[in-house]
Design an enzyme around this catalytic site. Sequence first.
Site, PDB file in Angstrom:
ATOM      1  N   CYS A   1      -2.047   9.782   2.527  1.00 13.13           N
ATOM      2  CA  CYS A   1      -1.851   8.969   1.326  1.00 13.13           C
ATOM      3  C   CYS A   1      -2.731   9.515   0.308  1.00 13.13           C
ATOM      4  O   CYS A   1      -2.651   9.361  -0.661  1.00 13.13           O
ATOM      5  CB  CYS A   1      -1.778   7.471   1.717  1.00 13.13           C
ATOM      6  SG  CYS A   1      -2.911   6.727   2.499  1.00 13.13           S
TER       7      CYS A   1
ATOM      8  N   GLU B   1       0.854  -1.448  -0.228  1.00 16.09           N
ATOM      9  CA  GLU B   1       0.043  -0.070  -0.363  1.00 16.09           C
ATOM     10  C   GLU B   1       0.905   1.008   0.088  1.00 16.09           C
ATOM     11  O   GLU B   1       1.559   1.579   0.732  1.00 16.09           O
ATOM     12  CB  GLU B   1      -0.855   0.155   1.039  1.00 16.09           C
ATOM     13  CG  GLU B   1      -2.048  -0.863   1.537  1.00 16.09           C
ATOM     14  CD  GLU B   1      -2.764  -1.107   0.389  1.00 16.09           C
ATOM     15  OE1 GLU B   1      -3.283  -0.119   0.050  1.00 16.09           O
ATOM     16  OE2 GLU B   1      -3.428  -2.054   0.136  1.00 16.09           O
TER      17      GLU B   1
END
Length: 453
Positions: A243, A209
């Site tokens: 993010c 990720e």
Amino acid sequence: MNFQEILADQRSFFNSQKTKSIKFRKMYLEKLREVILKNEELLYKAIYKDFGKSKFDTYTTEISFILKDIDYYLKNLNSLSRPKKVKTNLANQLGSSKIFSEPLGCTLVIGAWNYPYQLSFSPMITALAAGNTCILKPSEVAENTMKAMAKIINENFPKEYLFVAEGGVDEITEILKLKFDKIFFTGSSKIGRIVYEAAAKNLTPVTLELGGKSPAIVTSSADFEVASKRIVWGKFLNAGQTCVAPDYILVDEKVKDSFLDALKSYILKFNYQPESEHYTQIINQRNFDRLVQFIEKEKIYIGGNYDAEKRYIEPTVLHNINWDDAVMQEEIFGPILPVLTFSNFNEALLKIAEKEKPLAAYLFTKNSEEKENFTSKISFGGGCINDVMMHLSNEHLPFGGVGNSGIGNYHGKFGFNAFSHHKAVLERATWGEPDLKYPPYSEKKLNWIKKLL
Ligand code: NAD
């Protein structure tokens, strides 16, 4: 700490078959919920110490996600882990086919510091729900939260089942030499490569990720009030250290001024003061120094002030930005929002398509053709139309990147699958089989096979 020993203990524990019992998994998920609720204050204090994150933000963006994950798996574990019956093709009649979801085994979860609880505990919960053992290595960059997680987990769970490893690069480098059955990593693309390389030595499957520069496109038909309110919220939440935060804005040049006006009004309205309930600090001096370099005085539209001692950077919008500017060369990961303009929507999409595939992308528009082009012409991990970031709060959607922003995905059933092996089993009846496939072969048999297949 002897990580090799801990992993060896986890392997024998996994081999004992105990983690495969649904009752066992549910018992520990319930225990985890209890431990988190009992230690909520400790978790709030630790994160406040690390980067001034408030109780409100910690609950809404971390604790509530974790509790929701536990609830989701408690509720869905039976159906997720039940063998799935599928059709059986003609060649395998008489027979029946099933897919068994089996845990991969001993897993390693490596977390990032920016949502330290959510990004460590959510994958860890998923690993346990799928019946694995787990070693969690939270980020040492948020040291107090790392210690808090180690304390509450290691004091309450058997280490042969679940263990939180503390430490920095030396420790994680040692851990990565060991053979796991799955590595789940959240962090930068740079470190993601190191993890991928270490995993490759043991052919260990990974979920990575990662990050990237996620665009928000605002077209002339957008509702500017809604767009600016949602973009301001998403960009400056956690002081931009998210993010999936919109990294930069691409706005139609015709409407740039009115959009910027609306953006400014929400920045002022949300009142992002240092040490306030609704704003956080920059995590450390290194990131603070990296970020302030992006603030070019002559490009400031609003903001631009900072305070090194408080590690505070005011929400800052930069305009008249070009693709070549320093701020456009790396993921910003802070409260600085560059605004670029476009004159043609499809050219703007092409520009995005030339870059590394971002983790997220957002479009604000009322035009259905633009929506269609946005979803079909550019590649990105996931995103929203007329909102930012909220896609990740829907457990029915997979969450993950593509290309440079990641490999694989999780959340809900997608997470369960990421930590499971799908074992295919065909069971044949011991009677009723024609002799067609067995020697000796003949023209007649071939003709029959041609007809049947
Ligand atoms: P990072 O890559 O610096 O660190 C992530 C983890 O890697 C930490 O636990 C750290 O201890 C570990 N690590 C550091 N050096 C290592 C090494 N040499 N070998 C192995 N592991 C090592 O990332 P970060 O600063 O914690 O997080 C910021 C980045 O993460 C941004 O790029 C952001 O976009 C990305 N991110 C992605 C997601 C997502 O869900 N896709 C979520 C949060 C953050």
